[in-house]
Design an enzyme around this catalytic site. Sequence first.
Site, mmCIF file in Angstrom:
data_model
loop_
_atom_site.group_PDB
_atom_site.id
_atom_site.type_symbol
_atom_site.label_atom_id
_atom_site.label_comp_id
_atom_site.label_asym_id
_atom_site.label_seq_id
_atom_site.Cartn_x
_atom_site.Cartn_y
_atom_site.Cartn_z
ATOM 1 N N LYS A 137 -7.562 -7.936 1.950
ATOM 2 C CA LYS A 137 -6.220 -7.787 1.319
ATOM 3 C C LYS A 137 -6.378 -6.547 0.617
ATOM 4 O O LYS A 137 -7.053 -6.268 -0.244
ATOM 5 C CB LYS A 137 -5.785 -8.955 0.532
ATOM 6 N N GLY A 154 2.259 -11.466 -11.189
ATOM 7 C CA GLY A 154 2.287 -12.271 -12.417
ATOM 8 C C GLY A 154 3.648 -12.223 -13.221
ATOM 9 O O GLY A 154 3.662 -12.870 -14.163
ATOM 10 N N ALA A 200 3.688 -11.230 -4.276
ATOM 11 C CA ALA A 200 3.774 -11.307 -5.644
ATOM 12 C C ALA A 200 5.090 -11.598 -6.035
ATOM 13 O O ALA A 200 6.075 -11.217 -5.412
ATOM 14 C CB ALA A 200 3.323 -9.878 -6.059
ATOM 15 N N GLY A 201 5.140 -12.265 -7.442
ATOM 16 C CA GLY A 201 6.366 -12.339 -8.236
ATOM 17 C C GLY A 201 6.746 -13.887 -8.263
ATOM 18 O O GLY A 201 7.622 -14.234 -9.152
ATOM 19 N N ALA A 211 -0.704 -16.722 -6.950
ATOM 20 C CA ALA A 211 -1.792 -16.837 -7.631
ATOM 21 C C ALA A 211 -1.408 -17.517 -9.206
ATOM 22 O O ALA A 211 -1.426 -18.560 -9.401
ATOM 23 C CB ALA A 211 -2.563 -15.304 -7.848
ATOM 24 N N SER A 212 -0.875 -16.540 -10.088
ATOM 25 C CA SER A 212 -0.582 -16.980 -11.318
ATOM 26 C C SER A 212 0.549 -18.144 -11.376
ATOM 27 O O SER A 212 0.479 -19.053 -12.259
ATOM 28 C CB SER A 212 0.050 -15.876 -12.132
#
Lengths: 254, 254, 254, 254
Positions: free
Chosen positions: B96, B157, B183-184, B205-206
């Site tokens: 990635k 994040g 993301a987001g 992730a987060s």
Amino acid sequence: MTPMRIAGHEFTSRLILGTGGFPRLGTLDEAIRASGTEMVTVALRRIDAAARGSLVDVLDACGVRVLPNTAGCFTARDAVLTAKLARDAFETEWVKLEVIGDERTLLPDAVELVAAAEQLVDDGFIVLPYTTDDPVLARRLEDVGCAAIMPLGSPIGSGMGINNAYNLRLIREGTALPVILDAGVGTASDAVLAMELGCDAVLCASAISRAEDPVAMARAIRLAIEAGVLARGAGRIPQRRYAEASTQHEGAPE
Amino acid sequence: MTPMRIAGHEFTSRLILGTGGFPRLGTLDEAIRASGTEMVTVALRRIDAAARGSLVDVLDACGVRVLPNTAGCFTARDAVLTAKLARDAFETEWVKLEVIGDERTLLPDAVELVAAAEQLVDDGFIVLPYTTDDPVLARRLEDVGCAAIMPLGSPIGSGMGINNAYNLRLIREGTALPVILDAGVGTASDAVLAMELGCDAVLCASAISRAEDPVAMARAIRLAIEAGVLARGAGRIPQRRYAEASTQHEGAPE
Amino acid sequence: MTPMRIAGHEFTSRLILGTGGFPRLGTLDEAIRASGTEMVTVALRRIDAAARGSLVDVLDACGVRVLPNTAGCFTARDAVLTAKLARDAFETEWVKLEVIGDERTLLPDAVELVAAAEQLVDDGFIVLPYTTDDPVLARRLEDVGCAAIMPLGSPIGSGMGINNAYNLRLIREGTALPVILDAGVGTASDAVLAMELGCDAVLCASAISRAEDPVAMARAIRLAIEAGVLARGAGRIPQRRYAEASTQHEGAPE
Amino acid sequence: MTPMRIAGHEFTSRLILGTGGFPRLGTLDEAIRASGTEMVTVALRRIDAAARGSLVDVLDACGVRVLPNTAGCFTARDAVLTAKLARDAFETEWVKLEVIGDERTLLPDAVELVAAAEQLVDDGFIVLPYTTDDPVLARRLEDVGCAAIMPLGSPIGSGMGINNAYNLRLIREGTALPVILDAGVGTASDAVLAMELGCDAVLCASAISRAEDPVAMARAIRLAIEAGVLARGAGRIPQRRYAEASTQHEGAPE
């Protein structure tokens, strides 16, 4: 998911299904099973007695509770009368109270709604009112003894989703009753958002019955509701203005 | 759900999990199982060799594919070097690719990203680039031979969700590659929306690792993704400006 | 309003007008005067030499500066060539640099744009690049020596307004150059929002030229921009989650 | 701009100013002049008689019409009584009717509002009711004889702007009365949007009185309203999904 309690009755499913708009009774049957719903709404006024019979057979076979509604009523008087007829026809005190104020948008009429709710509660009904997203009106409906609050997200059948998330939050904060999003859902994301905002359940009719594949959409919205309940309970991360790396320190245990 | 294919490899799960930010390795283990993911990202640079060992043990035990990322790289040169180290460390051609252009927002650097992607593809890597939501850039990444497009919804994040749904739609329309929202995502509704917009998968992730209850959120987002895929396939009703009653004619079979 | 400075030149007006799409030259003339603009863009490539003559006469009569653009160019090479032709034709070092990456959306091509900007700056041009709303790309354009940043709100002529206000804010925070919103404006509210977000100016073409009444819309957008600049300077109230009465204490001097 | 007519009275200005929240009477005076307003609201209940005197002197000097309001009233009975006191105190039949249903949000109480409006109209008042954004309630207020509809955009003093533009559009379509956006405006863009949606006027209090520079914000919102009226009249371009070049054919007269 913890069960939802309405008027002392427990529901494991957080999805209430409208029975209108399905292409065939067989599809309704399959959609009920795919949705996992335990309660469906039926419009007394919109179906004739003969059709009602076969519909009730399907609902019986599915083992779901019937919640008659007063769709098509434009005055408190008309809604109260319809509710009483429905009580006889379906042998239930439960009623989803609709008092419509406008033909084109099918938006509720606040003043007539409160009047009808008051009369029906006095008469022993378990009243679940279809209402605007007005938090003050919601509290008034709670005060007159309704069993749940059923605010709209947007007009019936519009599929616009939730036009005013802020008001839904205020309704949630302001009442101890179950809050059931009752109109406007178009697809799964609308349902998950409703649950994240704190709704206890979602009522869907057209979103499922008029989808190209009603059974797949029934399953999608069932999963969406479960996802929303879980997400709300899981304590989401706050929204930040800037980024935050998921791993920040070298050597962290990841 | 039909499987998603990336570079000839089939994935049943549409959720890719970032391993950063978990409070403990045990929670990561549980979250992986709850999420159903088949591939997780690991930041080569952000973990030291010793910690990497125990992390890899957990991932092995879960049976998930490792997708190393180049988090923390700010130039093409640095990203390419990191990718090569990761290839050796994790024994995989997959990477990635992150080339960051700004410390505060961790937004990608378009120009360096394309340069790095080109070099890595030439060197035999399977490249999955973390990119902006720019449809023209997405096509350029496809042209240089990337294996998927991984646009952001909002900064890493940030939990802001999808800032520009329109651009995501354009990316979807413009590429034959898998599109993975990268993301987001802050909560389940963001994930279902991504899938309804046509994304093939979501990387979180987060949103999971930093939720109050990461395992519950892993399950929520897994369900949300499934709901979104089903809903997209079910053919949602159109959005209408006015209402449409779910039952319109008396006597209809409901 | 304090003047805006681009490359040492002061502009009192914060509106740049595109000259394309007007039904007649006379309407363009009136719209220029109603808008108060001091600079208009002209597409070298899209008008033939003869038509250019009469257009230039109108612009001369209005006393506005001409900003040639490279509309219709799809590569850096093509854009650089067109810019040079425009320099000769219009006798100006200024150029609005467009390098398009997609016919259907007319979105900019980030990689070619940076390459073209670099060459043109080296060759002595005053370069105002039409760019995506990518904050990292904006900084890169500043680094190569551009004189302003011209991000889009949404595609040219789409009238969708500002799709990603967050990114525009980041661009504003990240650069010392003038920021000019360059595409997507559909009506006055888009223009006032751009200014409130911190843009220094707005470029409008279709929003004015293709409105039913271009002259009225020119005046509307001129006022909107002035309103936005004033409002940003006036220090708006914060957004609150609940209400705050405008008068709170009895006996207050109001 | 064509004048707005309320109850046979013509207003050139489309801005109504609330007098609460200004730091000093002198600032109120300046803001009135900068705003160009012809009518200001005064809360009878919130100011004592002595302060009222000096306030009225300022308003007299500015030559603006006084619109007393019933801020702070929570029942129809209280609001009617306050309206009558205001009629005596300010020698006017006009009243901005507020019947609040919740202390925290200051949202209107639909049922009490209609009851109060009915009584006041019967008693000869010119009634301008502060209402929710409910289109059915708006029509009911028109039916009982109100002179204008004053829906909220969001709670008083919240500065959130317009939470439900769709409902404002429905109110506009459904009534022949002037529609005046009455709460929630935070800055100029909110005001221009209100006018583009079809409102006839905007009432601002905190947005102006509590801005860092109230006089500059008064001027900003005045211009914003003018921009919105012009833009609505100018016939904006439609929103398109893809781009449209401003100049499409070579050789066009531009």
